[in-house]
Design a protein around this motif. Structure first.
Motif, PDB file in Angstrom:
ATOM      1  N   GLU A 197      27.603  40.589 -11.623  1.00 24.40           N
ATOM      2  CA  GLU A 197      28.894  41.256 -11.384  1.00 24.40           C
ATOM      3  C   GLU A 197      29.132  41.517  -9.911  1.00 24.40           C
ATOM      4  N   GLY A 198      28.225  41.055  -9.061  1.00 26.95           N
ATOM      5  CA  GLY A 198      28.415  41.227  -7.619  1.00 26.95           C
ATOM      6  C   GLY A 198      27.767  42.492  -7.080  1.00 26.95           C
ATOM      7  N   ILE A 199      27.826  42.599  -5.768  1.00 25.13           N
ATOM      8  CA  ILE A 199      27.112  43.650  -5.028  1.00 25.13           C
ATOM      9  C   ILE A 199      28.127  44.655  -4.476  1.00 25.13           C
ATOM     10  N   ASP A 200      27.876  45.947  -4.710  1.00 26.28           N
ATOM     11  CA  ASP A 200      28.764  46.976  -4.152  1.00 26.28           C
ATOM     12  C   ASP A 200      28.327  47.416  -2.761  1.00 26.28           C
ATOM     13  N   ILE A 201      27.016  47.602  -2.606  1.00 28.42           N
ATOM     14  CA  ILE A 201      26.488  48.049  -1.312  1.00 28.42           C
ATOM     15  C   ILE A 201      25.382  47.097  -0.888  1.00 28.42           C
ATOM     16  N   TYR A 202      25.527  46.559   0.303  1.00 30.26           N
ATOM     17  CA  TYR A 202      24.467  45.717   0.861  1.00 30.26           C
ATOM     18  C   TYR A 202      23.885  46.432   2.065  1.00 30.26           C
ATOM     19  N   PHE A 203      22.604  46.718   1.997  1.00 33.06           N
ATOM     20  CA  PHE A 203      21.904  47.325   3.124  1.00 33.06           C
ATOM     21  C   PHE A 203      21.304  46.173   3.933  1.00 33.06           C
ATOM     22  N   ALA A 213      25.131  34.472   2.469  1.00 30.38           N
ATOM     23  CA  ALA A 213      25.042  34.383   1.005  1.00 30.38           C
ATOM     24  C   ALA A 213      25.534  35.671   0.358  1.00 30.38           C
ATOM     25  N   VAL A 214      25.206  36.801   0.968  1.00 33.81           N
ATOM     26  CA  VAL A 214      25.643  38.082   0.394  1.00 33.81           C
ATOM     27  C   VAL A 214      27.168  38.188   0.429  1.00 33.81           C
ATOM     28  N   LEU A 215      27.777  37.757   1.528  1.00 29.36           N
ATOM     29  CA  LEU A 215      29.244  37.850   1.645  1.00 29.36           C
ATOM     30  C   LEU A 215      29.937  37.167   0.466  1.00 29.36           C
ATOM     31  N   LEU A 216      29.354  36.064   0.008  1.00 33.80           N
ATOM     32  CA  LEU A 216      29.919  35.352  -1.141  1.00 33.80           C
ATOM     33  C   LEU A 216      29.794  36.166  -2.433  1.00 33.80           C
ATOM     34  N   ASN A 217      28.875  37.114  -2.454  1.00 30.17           N
ATOM     35  CA  ASN A 217      28.588  37.840  -3.687  1.00 30.17           C
ATOM     36  C   ASN A 217      28.966  39.318  -3.644  1.00 30.17           C
ATOM     37  N   MET A 218      29.677  39.723  -2.611  1.00 29.70           N
ATOM     38  CA  MET A 218      30.116  41.117  -2.549  1.00 29.70           C
ATOM     39  C   MET A 218      31.284  41.336  -3.506  1.00 29.70           C
ATOM     40  N   ARG A 219      31.392  42.562  -3.978  1.00 27.51           N
ATOM     41  CA  ARG A 219      32.520  42.934  -4.826  1.00 27.51           C
ATOM     42  C   ARG A 219      33.647  43.514  -3.979  1.00 27.51           C
ATOM     43  N   VAL A 220      34.812  43.563  -4.595  1.00 26.89           N
ATOM     44  CA  VAL A 220      35.966  44.163  -3.934  1.00 26.89           C
ATOM     45  C   VAL A 220      35.610  45.609  -3.554  1.00 26.89           C
ATOM     46  N   HIS A 221      36.017  45.996  -2.345  1.00 24.98           N
ATOM     47  CA  HIS A 221      35.747  47.329  -1.790  1.00 24.98           C
ATOM     48  C   HIS A 221      34.260  47.606  -1.581  1.00 24.98           C
ATOM     49  N   GLY A 222      33.479  46.525  -1.434  1.00 19.07           N
ATOM     50  CA  GLY A 222      32.065  46.688  -1.135  1.00 19.07           C
ATOM     51  C   GLY A 222      31.837  47.193   0.282  1.00 19.07           C
ATOM     52  N   LYS A 250      38.346  40.756  -0.184  1.00 16.32           N
ATOM     53  CA  LYS A 250      37.525  41.732  -0.912  1.00 16.32           C
ATOM     54  C   LYS A 250      37.554  43.109  -0.263  1.00 16.32           C
ATOM     55  N   ARG A 251      38.316  43.235   0.798  1.00 16.76           N
ATOM     56  CA  ARG A 251      38.461  44.546   1.487  1.00 16.76           C
ATOM     57  C   ARG A 251      37.103  45.181   1.737  1.00 16.76           C
ATOM     58  N   ILE A 252      36.202  44.404   2.309  1.00 14.92           N
ATOM     59  CA  ILE A 252      34.848  44.908   2.536  1.00 14.92           C
ATOM     60  C   ILE A 252      34.807  45.707   3.836  1.00 14.92           C
ATOM     61  N   ARG A 253      34.074  46.791   3.798  1.00 11.19           N
ATOM     62  CA  ARG A 253      33.796  47.540   5.024  1.00 11.19           C
ATOM     63  C   ARG A 253      32.375  47.203   5.462  1.00 11.19           C
ATOM     64  N   MET A 254      32.261  46.758   6.701  1.00  8.74           N
ATOM     65  CA  MET A 254      30.970  46.360   7.258  1.00  8.74           C
ATOM     66  C   MET A 254      30.759  47.249   8.470  1.00  8.74           C
ATOM     67  N   GLN A 255      29.736  48.054   8.445  1.00  4.71           N
ATOM     68  CA  GLN A 255      29.641  49.070   9.486  1.00  4.71           C
ATOM     69  C   GLN A 255      28.253  49.142  10.074  1.00  4.71           C
ATOM     70  N   GLY A 256      28.197  49.082  11.401  1.00  5.57           N
ATOM     71  CA  GLY A 256      26.936  49.163  12.116  1.00  5.57           C
ATOM     72  C   GLY A 256      26.423  50.591  12.145  1.00  5.57           C
ATOM     73  N   LEU A 257      25.114  50.682  12.112  1.00  2.00           N
ATOM     74  CA  LEU A 257      24.467  51.989  12.019  1.00  2.00           C
ATOM     75  C   LEU A 257      23.490  52.125  13.172  1.00  2.00           C
ATOM     76  N   ALA A 258      23.641  53.170  13.952  1.00  2.00           N
ATOM     77  CA  ALA A 258      22.605  53.510  14.933  1.00  2.00           C
ATOM     78  C   ALA A 258      22.085  54.866  14.520  1.00  2.00           C
ATOM     79  N   VAL A 259      20.818  54.895  14.191  1.00  2.00           N
ATOM     80  CA  VAL A 259      20.257  56.099  13.565  1.00  2.00           C
ATOM     81  C   VAL A 259      20.391  57.322  14.470  1.00  2.00           C
ATOM     82  N   THR A 260      20.380  57.100  15.767  1.00  2.00           N
ATOM     83  CA  THR A 260      20.449  58.234  16.699  1.00  2.00           C
ATOM     84  C   THR A 260      21.713  59.077  16.485  1.00  2.00           C
ATOM     85  N   ASP A 261      22.801  58.436  16.014  1.00  2.00           N
ATOM     86  CA  ASP A 261      24.027  59.194  15.721  1.00  2.00           C
ATOM     87  C   ASP A 261      23.796  60.261  14.655  1.00  2.00           C
ATOM     88  N   TYR A 262      22.786  60.038  13.814  1.00  2.00           N
ATOM     89  CA  TYR A 262      22.596  60.916  12.661  1.00  2.00           C
ATOM     90  C   TYR A 262      21.448  61.912  12.848  1.00  2.00           C
TER      91      TYR A 262
END
Lengths: 318, 318
Positions: A197-203, A213-222, A250-262
């Protein structure tokens, strides 16, 4: 003033391609175990060092990650570790404090107090855990999953580069399923099999062909939490990612993470994870190497899948 | 029942590579200008048709954008347009209503009432504007900029594929600056010249090498609104994007936009833009082609930069 020997792991020269043990050198220096008069620095005895993939970036002349100061050839590596304060010129730290944060690959380090150093409050869990689940990697997972991924109940999550054997991931770590990408000639087909059924969250820790390959298998709003791209760090030229068109429909949000922000919310990780460790609700595995002289091999091992669990280097047990 | 002639633009066969006029055909069919008994469909007289880059995707056997039904060879193209309701089997629409939404490239269309059709309330602005600034493209810009881009005062914004001559963009449309990418051998250098402090918001319509150059010039916490990738639609294989590593250290959010998600807030666009059009605070330029027979050339022109302003095809002026 007493000078003592101080073994160090230094970078010989900037690295291109795969990291090899011969790119690193073990040298012996000396250090005075006394702060200079009026210094606000902190003198640390390093106990545990963390082997982390981002360190490879800092070995390139121009890294894939711009604006992050690379290592200087001839100088010791730096990275995360657990240490004991021997002397402190800064009021926030005092002799005997246990800390985790940025230190150097050597036995003793003099670090500026502006460096990231967290005081360790809970010592009823193994100190080495502060290089991993209770340190930078743990905070990365926590912030990436909860703060960036924004998971909803029932969603399907794919994590690339979850270290460890497939059996271990499934039977010990409690993943619903796992596969070894080296045994999958067609990654797209594998993902379709595991995520019909596809992937909602890809870490994302891998990048390149895995991301494609993951981009092909992401779900809408992933959501794609971009935490690392380890497959690219050893390459002179990054691989091209060709399936970004999927972001649109698929309206995917792809967001970079720098741990120092958190890091300001580090206490949330401790509150969340420490009880789970004590109640054995979280399974955590370490791969322990002993002594600085085994540091280069431990670090190189990250990139060929040698380690099982968090790769730690022990210098001293307090 | 009276049958009338109904000219149509049809797709001859699936397209690979650049779209050519010869990929399309002008045919003449007939249509009965009467709804079948009990039908809840809507019979439209098409007035203005919109030439949009996404239409190229629907001409590929397997589009870059998965799960969007491609055109059927031998059938008329469909796309956005402005039309007048001749007969309606659906209570929300009545004879004489002016609407914009999904219709077909022909003089008269019978469309299911489930299709996106917005009633046009403001007729004191040119009707053709509902193919552009007050239609799907306007809503895309509005939602992409305000809802996805989340602009803050003082931020630097880069829009790729802003149609029109550089002088026009600067002197007429009020952009701070503009350049023609075809005259810039080094896109990275051009962006560094125009954005010495980097880009906060990138409104992405182009993809490929443009995206790669922009990634190098994004600022920390920048946003990339992924609206289209026109440079890729005519390619058999998309170009590889190699600089995604920048997402990580710069904590960039890259988010795909499908305008249909934002249609429920269409009234906000109308409230925002209609007064600005009347007060001439928004400059809007159209490139008008007359008659279905000029449709293929108008559509092909989108991909070689022929049009200046929104490309509209006029079939009838009411």
């Amino acid at each position: 003033m007493a000078e003592v020997k101080n073994k160090q792991v230094v970078l010989k020269d900037y690295v291109t391609g795969f990291l090899k043990e011969s790119d690193l050198d073990l040298v012996e220096n000396t250090i005075t175990l006394k702060l200079p008069e009026g210094s606000n620095e902190i003198l640390l005895k390093n106990l545990y060092l963390s082997c982390d993939p981002f360190m490879r970036n800092l070995m390139s002349d121009i890294g894939i990650l711009e604006k992050f100061l690379p290592y200087a050839p001839g100088s010791p590596l730096f990275g995360y570790g657990v240490a004991k304060v021997l002397e402190s010129g800064h009021p926030d730290y005092k002799k005997g404090d246990l800390v985790w944060g940025f230190t150097k690959w050597e036995e003793y380090s003099l670090v500026p107090s502006s460096r990231i150093l967290f005081k360790i409050e809970h010592t009823d869990v193994p100190l080495s855990y502060y290089t991993g689940i209770l340190g930078m990697p743990g905070m990365t997972a926590y912030a990436g999953f909860f703060e960036v991924g924004l998971p909803k109940k029932g969603e399907k999550v794919f994590v690339s580069a979850a270290s460890g054997a497939v059996d271990l991931l499934k039977n010990k770590f409690g993943f619903d399923d796992a596969f070894n990408y080296k045994e999958e000639p067609d990654l797209d087909a594998a993902l379709k099999r595991y995520f019909p059924e596809g992937i909602d969250i890809y870490f994302e820790n891998v990048g390149g062909k895995t991301l494609d390959a993951v981009l092909l298998n992401m779900r809408v709003h992933g959501r794609i939490v971009v935490c690392g791209m380890i497959s690219q760090y050893n390459r002179a030229q990054p691989e091209g990612v060709t399936n970004l068109g999927n972001l649109i429909m698929k309206r995917i949000r792809m967001q970079g993470l720098a741990v120092t922000d958190y890091y300001p919310m580090y206490h949330k990780l401790v509150e969340y994870v420490v009880p789970k460790i004590k109640e054995e609700k979280i399974v955590y595995v370490e791969d322990i190497a002993e002594g600085l002289e085994n540091g280069p091999a431990a670090l190189v091992g990250l990139f060929n899948g040698r380690n099982v669990g968090k790769q730690v280097l022990v210098l001293a047990r307090e």
